[in-house]
Design a protein around this motif. Structure first.
Motif, PDB file in Angstrom:
ATOM      1  N   ALA A  41       0.818  -1.210   0.000  1.00 29.79           N
ATOM      2  CA  ALA A  41       0.000   0.000   0.000  1.00 29.79           C
ATOM      3  C   ALA A  41       0.857   1.268   0.000  1.00 29.79           C
ATOM      4  O   ALA A  41       0.520   2.259  -0.653  1.00 29.79           O
ATOM      5  N   ARG A  42       1.989   1.231   0.713  1.00 29.04           N
ATOM      6  CA  ARG A  42       2.808   2.438   0.785  1.00 29.04           C
ATOM      7  C   ARG A  42       3.403   2.798  -0.586  1.00 29.04           C
ATOM      8  O   ARG A  42       3.420   3.945  -1.002  1.00 29.04           O
ATOM      9  N   ARG A  43       3.869   1.750  -1.287  1.00 28.51           N
ATOM     10  CA  ARG A  43       4.367   1.986  -2.653  1.00 28.51           C
ATOM     11  C   ARG A  43       3.230   2.447  -3.548  1.00 28.51           C
ATOM     12  O   ARG A  43       3.399   3.303  -4.418  1.00 28.51           O
ATOM     13  N   GLY A  44       2.041   1.870  -3.326  1.00 24.99           N
ATOM     14  CA  GLY A  44       0.879   2.218  -4.136  1.00 24.99           C
ATOM     15  C   GLY A  44       0.551   3.693  -4.025  1.00 24.99           C
ATOM     16  O   GLY A  44       0.266   4.354  -5.022  1.00 24.99           O
ATOM     17  N   LYS A  45       0.631   4.218  -2.813  1.00 24.53           N
ATOM     18  CA  LYS A  45       0.325   5.638  -2.588  1.00 24.53           C
ATOM     19  C   LYS A  45       1.279   6.519  -3.406  1.00 24.53           C
ATOM     20  O   LYS A  45       0.857   7.476  -4.058  1.00 24.53           O
ATOM     21  N   ALA A  46       2.573   6.175  -3.389  1.00 28.82           N
ATOM     22  CA  ALA A  46       3.561   6.944  -4.149  1.00 28.82           C
ATOM     23  C   ALA A  46       3.283   6.830  -5.653  1.00 28.82           C
ATOM     24  O   ALA A  46       3.393   7.807  -6.397  1.00 28.82           O
ATOM     25  N   SER A  80     -18.647  -1.520  -2.886  1.00 26.75           N
ATOM     26  CA  SER A  80     -18.995  -2.883  -3.329  1.00 26.75           C
ATOM     27  C   SER A  80     -18.598  -3.124  -4.777  1.00 26.75           C
ATOM     28  O   SER A  80     -18.263  -4.245  -5.156  1.00 26.75           O
ATOM     29  N   TYR A  81     -18.642  -2.059  -5.597  1.00 24.67           N
ATOM     30  CA  TYR A  81     -18.406  -2.237  -7.031  1.00 24.67           C
ATOM     31  C   TYR A  81     -17.366  -1.266  -7.559  1.00 24.67           C
ATOM     32  O   TYR A  81     -17.214  -0.161  -7.049  1.00 24.67           O
ATOM     33  N   ILE A  82     -16.699  -1.688  -8.613  1.00 25.60           N
ATOM     34  CA  ILE A  82     -15.794  -0.811  -9.356  1.00 25.60           C
ATOM     35  C   ILE A  82     -16.594  -0.270 -10.536  1.00 25.60           C
ATOM     36  O   ILE A  82     -17.192  -1.061 -11.290  1.00 25.60           O
ATOM     37  N   ALA A  83     -16.604   1.056 -10.658  1.00 28.23           N
ATOM     38  CA  ALA A  83     -17.360   1.728 -11.721  1.00 28.23           C
ATOM     39  C   ALA A  83     -18.806   1.228 -11.770  1.00 28.23           C
ATOM     40  O   ALA A  83     -19.415   1.169 -12.831  1.00 28.23           O
ATOM     41  N   GLY A  84     -19.319   0.826 -10.605  1.00 29.22           N
ATOM     42  CA  GLY A  84     -20.711   0.414 -10.500  1.00 29.22           C
ATOM     43  C   GLY A  84     -21.019  -0.948 -11.118  1.00 29.22           C
ATOM     44  O   GLY A  84     -22.181  -1.351 -11.175  1.00 29.22           O
ATOM     45  N   ARG A  85     -20.007  -1.695 -11.566  1.00 27.85           N
ATOM     46  CA  ARG A  85     -20.303  -2.916 -12.322  1.00 27.85           C
ATOM     47  C   ARG A  85     -19.570  -4.167 -11.884  1.00 27.85           C
ATOM     48  O   ARG A  85     -20.116  -5.251 -11.928  1.00 27.85           O
ATOM     49  N   TRP A  86     -18.269  -4.027 -11.497  1.00 30.43           N
ATOM     50  CA  TRP A  86     -17.489  -5.232 -11.180  1.00 30.43           C
ATOM     51  C   TRP A  86     -17.275  -5.308  -9.681  1.00 30.43           C
ATOM     52  O   TRP A  86     -16.955  -4.285  -9.060  1.00 30.43           O
ATOM     53  N   PRO A  87     -17.443  -6.496  -9.085  1.00 38.48           N
ATOM     54  CA  PRO A  87     -17.205  -6.634  -7.650  1.00 38.48           C
ATOM     55  C   PRO A  87     -15.833  -6.062  -7.280  1.00 38.48           C
ATOM     56  O   PRO A  87     -14.852  -6.306  -7.986  1.00 38.48           O
ATOM     57  N   ASN A  88     -15.814  -5.292  -6.202  1.00 40.47           N
ATOM     58  CA  ASN A  88     -14.586  -4.595  -5.813  1.00 40.47           C
ATOM     59  C   ASN A  88     -13.591  -5.547  -5.147  1.00 40.47           C
ATOM     60  O   ASN A  88     -13.361  -5.469  -3.941  1.00 40.47           O
ATOM     61  N   GLN A  89     -13.056  -6.470  -5.961  1.00 42.90           N
ATOM     62  CA  GLN A  89     -12.038  -7.401  -5.466  1.00 42.90           C
ATOM     63  C   GLN A  89     -10.703  -7.009  -6.074  1.00 42.90           C
ATOM     64  O   GLN A  89     -10.655  -6.397  -7.139  1.00 42.90           O
ATOM     65  N   GLN A  90      -9.649  -7.432  -5.369  1.00 45.19           N
ATOM     66  CA  GLN A  90      -8.299  -7.029  -5.763  1.00 45.19           C
ATOM     67  C   GLN A  90      -8.009  -7.324  -7.247  1.00 45.19           C
ATOM     68  O   GLN A  90      -7.534  -6.456  -7.967  1.00 45.19           O
ATOM     69  N   ALA A  91      -8.321  -8.539  -7.706  1.00 44.96           N
ATOM     70  CA  ALA A  91      -7.970  -8.904  -9.087  1.00 44.96           C
ATOM     71  C   ALA A  91      -8.702  -8.011 -10.093  1.00 44.96           C
ATOM     72  O   ALA A  91      -8.106  -7.576 -11.087  1.00 44.96           O
ATOM     73  N   ASN A  92      -9.986  -7.712  -9.829  1.00 42.16           N
ATOM     74  CA  ASN A  92     -10.737  -6.829 -10.730  1.00 42.16           C
ATOM     75  C   ASN A  92     -10.161  -5.422 -10.716  1.00 42.16           C
ATOM     76  O   ASN A  92     -10.065  -4.766 -11.743  1.00 42.16           O
ATOM     77  N   HIS A 121       0.044  -2.589  -6.341  1.00 40.82           N
ATOM     78  CA  HIS A 121       0.371  -1.717  -5.208  1.00 40.82           C
ATOM     79  C   HIS A 121      -0.685  -0.616  -5.052  1.00 40.82           C
ATOM     80  O   HIS A 121      -1.115  -0.314  -3.946  1.00 40.82           O
ATOM     81  N   MET A 122      -1.101  -0.043  -6.168  1.00 37.73           N
ATOM     82  CA  MET A 122      -2.132   1.008  -6.099  1.00 37.73           C
ATOM     83  C   MET A 122      -3.426   0.434  -5.523  1.00 37.73           C
ATOM     84  O   MET A 122      -4.085   1.075  -4.694  1.00 37.73           O
ATOM     85  N   ALA A 123      -3.788  -0.766  -5.967  1.00 33.74           N
ATOM     86  CA  ALA A 123      -5.020  -1.392  -5.477  1.00 33.74           C
ATOM     87  C   ALA A 123      -4.925  -1.625  -3.969  1.00 33.74           C
ATOM     88  O   ALA A 123      -5.912  -1.434  -3.241  1.00 33.74           O
ATOM     89  N   ALA A 124      -3.746  -2.011  -3.500  1.00 36.83           N
ATOM     90  CA  ALA A 124      -3.583  -2.249  -2.057  1.00 36.83           C
ATOM     91  C   ALA A 124      -3.844  -0.950  -1.292  1.00 36.83           C
ATOM     92  O   ALA A 124      -4.492  -0.953  -0.238  1.00 36.83           O
ATOM     93  N   TYR A 125      -3.361   0.184  -1.826  1.00 36.63           N
ATOM     94  CA  TYR A 125      -3.605   1.458  -1.142  1.00 36.63           C
ATOM     95  C   TYR A 125      -5.092   1.822  -1.190  1.00 36.63           C
ATOM     96  O   TYR A 125      -5.694   2.160  -0.156  1.00 36.63           O
TER      97      TYR A 125
END
Ligand code: HEC
Length: 130
Positions: A41-46, A80-92, A121-125
């Protein structure tokens, strides 16, 4: 002569049996499927600052991330969703960040050439924002 031939054949037979086992044992094992998608997450923030995602998004605690063209990413970990459509899971989310138009050709979020690794990394943040 015959005996030696048989001995050789037996040894070759044993080797033929053991070789696939030995090859199997050498295959690298992935301990958990999660290890594939987890990020720092820290790298993701940067990286979020570096790629200027904030020119379009409000992202808490990321410098200059006050954009209004895209939705705010505050508390994204609770979404719950990414862009209102895909389940907000790390892989998506990793796929969305690295190639949003491969998921929705009509989205106004551009493909920004983010590698899978950087996207992890961005997703982790983003998932840590709760
Ligand atoms: C040019 C503006 C723009 C840039 C730059 C941009 N985005 Fe987006 N982003 C958008 C828009 C617009 C949407 C809404 C897309 C949709 O709903 O189809 C979006 C959606 C998202 C979403 C889903 C939000 C939600 O509410 O579900 C995430 C997560 C996201 N962007 C992350 C990023 C990241 C990470 C970067 C940097 C690598 C980035 N964006 C760069 C415009 C942008």
């Amino acid at each position: 002569m015959r005996l030696r031939k048989n001995g050789y054949a037996a040894r070759a037979g044993v080797a033929a049996l053991l070789l696939p086992l030995a090859l199997c044992a050498c295959q690298p094992r992935k301990p958990y499927p999660q290890a594939d998608v987890g990020g720092d997450a820290r790298r993701g923030k940067a990286l979020l600052a570096q790629f200027q995602c904030g020119s379009c998004h409000h992202i808490p605690d990321v410098e200059a991330a006050r954009g209004k063209a895209g939705p705010s990413l505050a508390e994204f970990g609770l979404r719950s969703y990414i862009a209102g459509r895909w389940p907000n899971q790390q892989a998506n989310l990793v796929r969305w960040i690295s190639a949003p138009r491969s998921m929705d050709p009509a989205t106004s979020m551009p493909d920004m050439g983010v590698s899978n690794d950087d996207a992890r990394h961005m997703a982790a943040y983003l998932h840590s924002l709760k």
